[in-house]
Design a protein around this motif. Sequence first.
Motif, PDB file in Angstrom:
ATOM      1  N   THR A 151       0.820  -1.210   0.000  1.00 20.21           N
ATOM      2  CA  THR A 151       0.000   0.000   0.000  1.00 20.21           C
ATOM      3  C   THR A 151       0.856   1.263   0.000  1.00 20.21           C
ATOM      4  O   THR A 151       0.652   2.176  -0.812  1.00 20.21           O
ATOM      5  CB  THR A 151      -0.928  -0.004   1.220  1.00 20.21           C
ATOM      6  OG1 THR A 151      -1.828  -1.116   1.137  1.00 20.21           O
ATOM      7  CG2 THR A 151      -1.739   1.278   1.293  1.00 20.21           C
ATOM      8  N   PHE A 152       1.832   1.328   0.897  1.00 26.57           N
ATOM      9  CA  PHE A 152       2.663   2.527   0.982  1.00 26.57           C
ATOM     10  C   PHE A 152       3.601   2.647  -0.216  1.00 26.57           C
ATOM     11  O   PHE A 152       3.988   3.757  -0.596  1.00 26.57           O
ATOM     12  CB  PHE A 152       3.443   2.533   2.294  1.00 26.57           C
ATOM     13  CG  PHE A 152       2.580   2.845   3.483  1.00 26.57           C
ATOM     14  CD1 PHE A 152       2.110   4.139   3.695  1.00 26.57           C
ATOM     15  CD2 PHE A 152       2.214   1.852   4.374  1.00 26.57           C
ATOM     16  CE1 PHE A 152       1.298   4.431   4.785  1.00 26.57           C
ATOM     17  CE2 PHE A 152       1.408   2.136   5.468  1.00 26.57           C
ATOM     18  CZ  PHE A 152       0.940   3.434   5.673  1.00 26.57           C
ATOM     19  N   ASN A 153       3.937   1.520  -0.829  1.00 24.76           N
ATOM     20  CA  ASN A 153       4.717   1.572  -2.056  1.00 24.76           C
ATOM     21  C   ASN A 153       3.907   2.228  -3.176  1.00 24.76           C
ATOM     22  O   ASN A 153       4.421   3.082  -3.914  1.00 24.76           O
ATOM     23  CB  ASN A 153       5.142   0.165  -2.455  1.00 24.76           C
ATOM     24  CG  ASN A 153       5.832   0.123  -3.803  1.00 24.76           C
ATOM     25  OD1 ASN A 153       6.780   0.848  -4.051  1.00 24.76           O
ATOM     26  ND2 ASN A 153       5.350  -0.722  -4.694  1.00 24.76           N
ATOM     27  N   GLN A 154       2.649   1.835  -3.310  1.00 27.91           N
ATOM     28  CA  GLN A 154       1.786   2.445  -4.322  1.00 27.91           C
ATOM     29  C   GLN A 154       1.569   3.925  -4.041  1.00 27.91           C
ATOM     30  O   GLN A 154       1.598   4.760  -4.959  1.00 27.91           O
ATOM     31  CB  GLN A 154       0.438   1.717  -4.355  1.00 27.91           C
ATOM     32  CG  GLN A 154       0.495   0.322  -4.924  1.00 27.91           C
ATOM     33  CD  GLN A 154       0.691   0.337  -6.429  1.00 27.91           C
ATOM     34  OE1 GLN A 154      -0.110   0.874  -7.173  1.00 27.91           O
ATOM     35  NE2 GLN A 154       1.778  -0.257  -6.876  1.00 27.91           N
ATOM     36  N   ALA A 155       1.359   4.267  -2.768  1.00 25.77           N
ATOM     37  CA  ALA A 155       1.144   5.669  -2.412  1.00 25.77           C
ATOM     38  C   ALA A 155       2.382   6.514  -2.712  1.00 25.77           C
ATOM     39  O   ALA A 155       2.274   7.624  -3.243  1.00 25.77           O
ATOM     40  CB  ALA A 155       0.782   5.775  -0.931  1.00 25.77           C
ATOM     41  N   ALA A 156       3.573   5.990  -2.397  1.00 30.20           N
ATOM     42  CA  ALA A 156       4.815   6.727  -2.655  1.00 30.20           C
ATOM     43  C   ALA A 156       5.042   6.894  -4.155  1.00 30.20           C
ATOM     44  O   ALA A 156       5.427   7.982  -4.618  1.00 30.20           O
ATOM     45  CB  ALA A 156       5.999   6.003  -2.013  1.00 30.20           C
ATOM     46  N   THR A 157       4.790   5.835  -4.925  1.00 29.66           N
ATOM     47  CA  THR A 157       5.033   5.891  -6.365  1.00 29.66           C
ATOM     48  C   THR A 157       4.106   6.885  -7.054  1.00 29.66           C
ATOM     49  O   THR A 157       4.560   7.797  -7.758  1.00 29.66           O
ATOM     50  CB  THR A 157       4.852   4.497  -6.989  1.00 29.66           C
ATOM     51  OG1 THR A 157       5.771   3.579  -6.380  1.00 29.66           O
ATOM     52  CG2 THR A 157       5.105   4.545  -8.491  1.00 29.66           C
ATOM     53  N   PHE A 158       2.802   6.750  -6.835  1.00 26.24           N
ATOM     54  CA  PHE A 158       1.855   7.625  -7.534  1.00 26.24           C
ATOM     55  C   PHE A 158       1.853   9.030  -6.946  1.00 26.24           C
ATOM     56  O   PHE A 158       1.590  10.008  -7.666  1.00 26.24           O
ATOM     57  CB  PHE A 158       0.457   7.016  -7.509  1.00 26.24           C
ATOM     58  CG  PHE A 158       0.274   5.913  -8.506  1.00 26.24           C
ATOM     59  CD1 PHE A 158      -0.115   6.192  -9.807  1.00 26.24           C
ATOM     60  CD2 PHE A 158       0.515   4.594  -8.162  1.00 26.24           C
ATOM     61  CE1 PHE A 158      -0.273   5.187 -10.739  1.00 26.24           C
ATOM     62  CE2 PHE A 158       0.370   3.572  -9.080  1.00 26.24           C
ATOM     63  CZ  PHE A 158      -0.027   3.863 -10.376  1.00 26.24           C
ATOM     64  N   GLY A 159       2.151   9.166  -5.656  1.00 30.14           N
ATOM     65  CA  GLY A 159       2.289  10.502  -5.087  1.00 30.14           C
ATOM     66  C   GLY A 159       3.448  11.251  -5.713  1.00 30.14           C
ATOM     67  O   GLY A 159       3.339  12.450  -6.032  1.00 30.14           O
TER      68      GLY A 159
END
Length: 286
Positions: A117-125
Amino acid sequence: KKNILTWGVVMCGFGLADVSMTYTLMNPGGQHLDTGHEPLPVMFLVLMVVWILLLFLQSGHGYMWHASRITVLHRIMFAVPIFQVVHNATGMYKWNTMSVIGYIPNWVQILHVAAMTFNQAATFGTLLLLARGWLITRRHLPTSEKQTTATCVVLLVVLNIAYRYYSLSNFSFFALAILYMTILALILSSVARNIRELKMQIMILRQADIDPTATPAHLKSIMYRRYQLILFAFVCTKIFLEMVLLFLRNYPWITNFFSEVVDMILCVAVGYTFRLRSNNPFNTEQ
């Protein structure tokens, strides 16, 4: 190799008997994973090693050769490979655990979902911040864009947890899909706006008899055009893979592998496009 097991029950006389058996089917070597999932631990290990190498290359390029030019935006970009390493490490541990004991403990599942989840948030953020032009074409973002970016990241975290861990109804899946499409639309529209603004700057420079190729505006225009091309290629590749992988549902490791590789190519291409340079086109903090 096939083993044929035979059970026999012998009853003497008349009457009824209850027979119950407990058995565990395993692959050779005590492997609990089936052939579709068996390569996953090694796959995540290889991807983790590749991300560690990319992290060292990115850190070396930034902190050894361009330490004086690093912006807050680039420090955020350095965090993306770290989240990717953690994501692949937890994926490897999850499937190794499943391989050894035959099930996934709840705390391992929580750890893996949190990392994903935090990987996706960091990438798209990070992709959204780059598209907005923060510290590239604009020193500060308007309050409305800050709020929109923060809202997208928070919703991405909440909906990923709701879908991947709590396994809520199909509503969470559709909400997550709509959110991804909304974020991509925001990214593409922001990139297009920056390209238009940079094109206007270049036209003004030409009218003033200034060679635009020697200015930061020209380099920024090239970066955003490449960014736009990378994003279109990413979206098209994802759609194409979703259609092709429908025929490979019995091999989940292939689905995971191509999904991770496409994300890696996206991050590497974007990182290279917005890399630090000697002729620094980025706004500094001074």
